[in-house]
Design a protein around this motif. Structure first.
Motif, PDB file in Angstrom:
ATOM      1  N   ARG A 171       5.945 -45.373  52.279  1.00 55.37           N
ATOM      2  CA  ARG A 171       7.018 -46.324  52.572  1.00 55.37           C
ATOM      3  C   ARG A 171       8.323 -45.553  52.751  1.00 55.37           C
ATOM      4  O   ARG A 171       8.431 -44.377  52.385  1.00 55.37           O
ATOM      5  N   ALA A 172       9.332 -46.231  53.286  1.00 55.23           N
ATOM      6  CA  ALA A 172      10.630 -45.598  53.525  1.00 55.23           C
ATOM      7  C   ALA A 172      11.248 -45.081  52.232  1.00 55.23           C
ATOM      8  O   ALA A 172      11.834 -43.987  52.208  1.00 55.23           O
ATOM      9  N   SER A 173      11.102 -45.828  51.146  1.00 55.51           N
ATOM     10  CA  SER A 173      11.671 -45.383  49.871  1.00 55.51           C
ATOM     11  C   SER A 173      10.978 -44.109  49.368  1.00 55.51           C
ATOM     12  O   SER A 173      11.615 -43.243  48.760  1.00 55.51           O
ATOM     13  N   GLN A 174       9.690 -43.983  49.648  1.00 54.35           N
ATOM     14  CA  GLN A 174       8.975 -42.772  49.246  1.00 54.35           C
ATOM     15  C   GLN A 174       9.423 -41.571  50.075  1.00 54.35           C
ATOM     16  O   GLN A 174       9.589 -40.468  49.551  1.00 54.35           O
ATOM     17  N   TRP A 175       9.629 -41.780  51.369  1.00 57.50           N
ATOM     18  CA  TRP A 175      10.149 -40.705  52.221  1.00 57.50           C
ATOM     19  C   TRP A 175      11.550 -40.294  51.768  1.00 57.50           C
ATOM     20  O   TRP A 175      11.886 -39.109  51.760  1.00 57.50           O
TER      21      TRP A 175
END
Length: 120
Positions: free
Chosen positions: A24-28
């Motif tokens: 997900r974007a938060s993980q990236w």
């Protein structure tokens, strides 16, 4: 500390590349912050810094990549469903002969026995 912060980065990249997992974007964003932190910790090579320091940092990053490799092996095999202590046992059992051989090849010796290990 660099070692601890590089392994998750390599796990995420390996999971994406080899296991087809998506982030997900938060993980990236978290991986990006981790990468920036590692880059700041290693720093820009200076003329007055011994090359061995940079080599040591690069070896630690390599160790993080290898540690991530063990995590990817666990994720890709039936060890994923095994109890954590069993997975750790396999990791230790596999690393002991490798590390013992490496110590022998590089001529490492035990120069002092810790006080608790001494026979009385």
């Amino acid at each position: 500390m660099v070692f601890l912060y590089t392994a998750p980065f390599f796990v995420a990249l390996g999971s994406y590349q080899f296991l087809g997992e998506r982030l997900r974007a938060s993980q990236w964003a978290g991986l990006g912050l981790s990468f920036v932190g590692v880059a700041l910790a290693i720093g820009v090579p200076q003329a007055d810094v011994d090359a061995r320091v940079l080599l040591g940092d690069l070896l630690v990053v390599g160790a993080g990549a290898l540690w991530a490799g063990t995590t990817l092996v666990v994720k890709a095999t039936s060890l994923l469903r095994a109890p954590p202590e069993k997975a750790l046992g396999y990791q230790v059992a596999a690393s002991v002969p490798i590390l013992g051989l490496a110590a022998w090849i590089w001529g490492e010796t035990l120069t002092r026995v810790p006080a608790r290990w001494r026979c009385r």
